[in-house]
Design a protein around this motif. Sequence first.
Motif, PDB file in Angstrom:
ATOM      1  N   ALA A 107       0.821  -1.210   0.000  1.00  0.00           N
ATOM      2  CA  ALA A 107       0.000   0.000   0.000  1.00  0.00           C
ATOM      3  C   ALA A 107       0.854   1.258   0.000  1.00  0.00           C
ATOM      4  O   ALA A 107       0.390   2.327  -0.412  1.00  0.00           O
ATOM      5  CB  ALA A 107      -0.923  -0.009   1.221  1.00  0.00           C
ATOM      6  N   GLY A 108       2.084   1.139   0.463  1.00  0.00           N
ATOM      7  CA  GLY A 108       2.990   2.273   0.483  1.00  0.00           C
ATOM      8  C   GLY A 108       4.421   1.791   0.429  1.00  0.00           C
ATOM      9  O   GLY A 108       4.702   0.593   0.471  1.00  0.00           O
ATOM     10  N   GLN A 109       5.335   2.727   0.346  1.00  0.00           N
ATOM     11  CA  GLN A 109       6.756   2.377   0.316  1.00  0.00           C
ATOM     12  C   GLN A 109       7.220   2.091   1.734  1.00  0.00           C
ATOM     13  O   GLN A 109       6.866   2.797   2.672  1.00  0.00           O
ATOM     14  CB  GLN A 109       7.544   3.539  -0.288  1.00  0.00           C
ATOM     15  N   ASP A 110       8.028   1.033   1.908  1.00  0.00           N
ATOM     16  CA  ASP A 110       8.528   0.675   3.236  1.00  0.00           C
ATOM     17  C   ASP A 110       9.677   1.590   3.642  1.00  0.00           C
ATOM     18  O   ASP A 110      10.369   2.173   2.802  1.00  0.00           O
ATOM     19  CB  ASP A 110       9.015  -0.767   3.257  1.00  0.00           C
ATOM     20  N   LEU A 111       9.888   1.665   4.952  1.00  0.00           N
ATOM     21  CA  LEU A 111      11.058   2.346   5.472  1.00  0.00           C
ATOM     22  C   LEU A 111      12.275   1.420   5.382  1.00  0.00           C
ATOM     23  O   LEU A 111      12.150   0.193   5.408  1.00  0.00           O
ATOM     24  CB  LEU A 111      10.843   2.744   6.935  1.00  0.00           C
TER      25      LEU A 111
END
Length: 686
Positions: free
Chosen positions: A676-680
């Motif tokens: 759903a989003g970019q990981d850290l």
Amino acid sequence: MLKTPASKQTAAGWMVILAMLAMGCGGGGSAIESTAGQGPAVSVSPKAATVYPEQSLTFQATVTGYADTSVTWSVVEGASGGTISSTGVYTAPSTTGTYRVTAVSVADPSMSGSATVTVSTAPPPPPDGSTMTTAHRTSGVAPLAVFFDAVDTTPSGTASPFTWSSGVYQPADREGAQYAWNFGDPGSGAWSTSGKSKNTATGYTAAHVFENPGTYTVTLNIVDTSGASRSYTQTITVSAFSGTTYYVSAAGNDSSAGTSEAAPLRTVDRAMSVALATSGPVRILFRRGDTFSISSAYGITKPGPGIIGAYGSGNRPVFNVAEMGDTNAFSPRGSGSDWRIMDLDMRGPSTSTATGPIGPDVSHQGVNMLVLRLRATNWNVGIGWGDWTPIYATPHDGMFVVDSEAPNAGAYGMYVGGRRIALLGNLVTDPGQTHVCRVWQAHKGVISNNSFLRPGGQRHALKLHGPELNDGRPETRWVSITDNHFQASSTSQWTVSMGSQSNAAGENDPVSHLVFERNRFTGSPSLVADIESEASYAMIRNNVFDDTLSPDAVSIIWEQRNTGVPAPNDVRIYNNTTYVGASAAGGLLQTNSTATNLRVRNNLYGASSVANVALLMGAGGAGWAADHNLATASPGFANPGGGDFSLSSGSPAVDAGVTLPDVAADILQAARPRGAGQDLGAYESH
């Protein structure tokens, strides 16, 4: 250290000079200097330049007659004529025309210099699928070392004096774009240092050694920060050696012709004498498993292609080199270009010797020298060369050190520099006194898949700097540093340093335009920082800092170290992972207001306790941005004790980052984002 008398031929011979320089750095004085014959003046370089709309160009101002050499930059026509930063970086307007930039002395505002900029219509970018011209050479004898350069340049003073046209699209944001190379050489294998394929690379500069004859199609794919993708190809033709071959065996006879394995020569001296007097391409091959003595230095001025290598089976031939003073045993230089020195085991006379194994001298340019699978032991400097004023404007060019080893040198493991320099897959460890690898100039360079481990004293695994500002040498710019392992020693303070040698006035050595990605760090109890830098236009992404042994260290220090170089500008620190297996008291970044346009995003810091962690120590100047960075005692790493910092499904770093178009892949080169989003951090999950 680089300003060595012309009699100094090797890196080892410079150690006394180094000590003298270290003691001789001083400054101070009055506002106006009393330099004889040098009145107050301001000059700008280049005096005239042509750029395309919205293209950038760096101007340099030289102030004489004043101790304060700083200037204030401006564009005479105002915003309609473009902009110029405090460090002299001019960005053209979108409209064509002729404009003027000025530099006004801070010490005396009545003194100024100027330059003219012509903004002309940019040609259309090369079409997708077209043939590129990135290779610095497209044909030659195997093994053929080729440097690939996707950065177009036009002359801009001595700092960047060369014209280069790559035939590929030039993204507005080069450090943010993704460059993926495939060399069309799937049989080239994997690097023993990293396990990664030799057939692929990333970065706007890349390099490859084609070891076998054949025709290769090299492909480059560029994805800019808008997501637009373009691909280009180029053909490299590699031929088999054709010329005279001399064979040398410990059981040979110097009265033999030496041109067959059945009747080899016996000594290095006889073989080199006849080979260098032979017309046309030549090979000198030494029998594997044999041992030879060298007591004379061989200055190689015969044009290549030439090869000094091995034949037969078994261990590399051993060369016991005598003390010969300040020289290199094998020294291709001047007209002696296009030489390959490979598959040798070279052993020096002592770890304090001034003699070196391989490299050009400081007064003659080395061109297209390949050092391949060399083992260098018992030297003061394992592999190295330097420069001096006769070749400042024409630096060593096309210098490759590949798959080589240099353990336990007395001083440096490697000491190298030049234009289009490539260090690939080398294992360099445990020098006694100083840096594992010191790169004193890299005007376009590649440092990839190396293991640089455990420097001597308080020095660095990698020290990357440039020539002194405005001394007539091209600056260190456009360097791809990828997939390396850097390890601190028990006495290290900074593992990697990129910028001036020190804060001394005579060591103002600017570095700019870096892509530093997918590198791994191993700390030590003495460590202060994994990276220290003052470079500009730098991308630091997808690196892993394993600071289990250095819980008080900061991962990165980025601030101006030497006030004689432009302060750091346009630096991105994105998607890096730091791990401390104990209670931590360090942090991710130390910086201050000297660093402008510094952006810190999507970084992950994990430790068993982060109560005493200061993730960000200080803040950058204008353009500072820091967000989506996480320090946590529960990072959810898969197996941190085993060196696996990928994310488990329950990690708080999963999908927690902001989507960054300039980090389109992770440390494993898997696409981002995949959820759903970019990981850290350095790894993308899912």
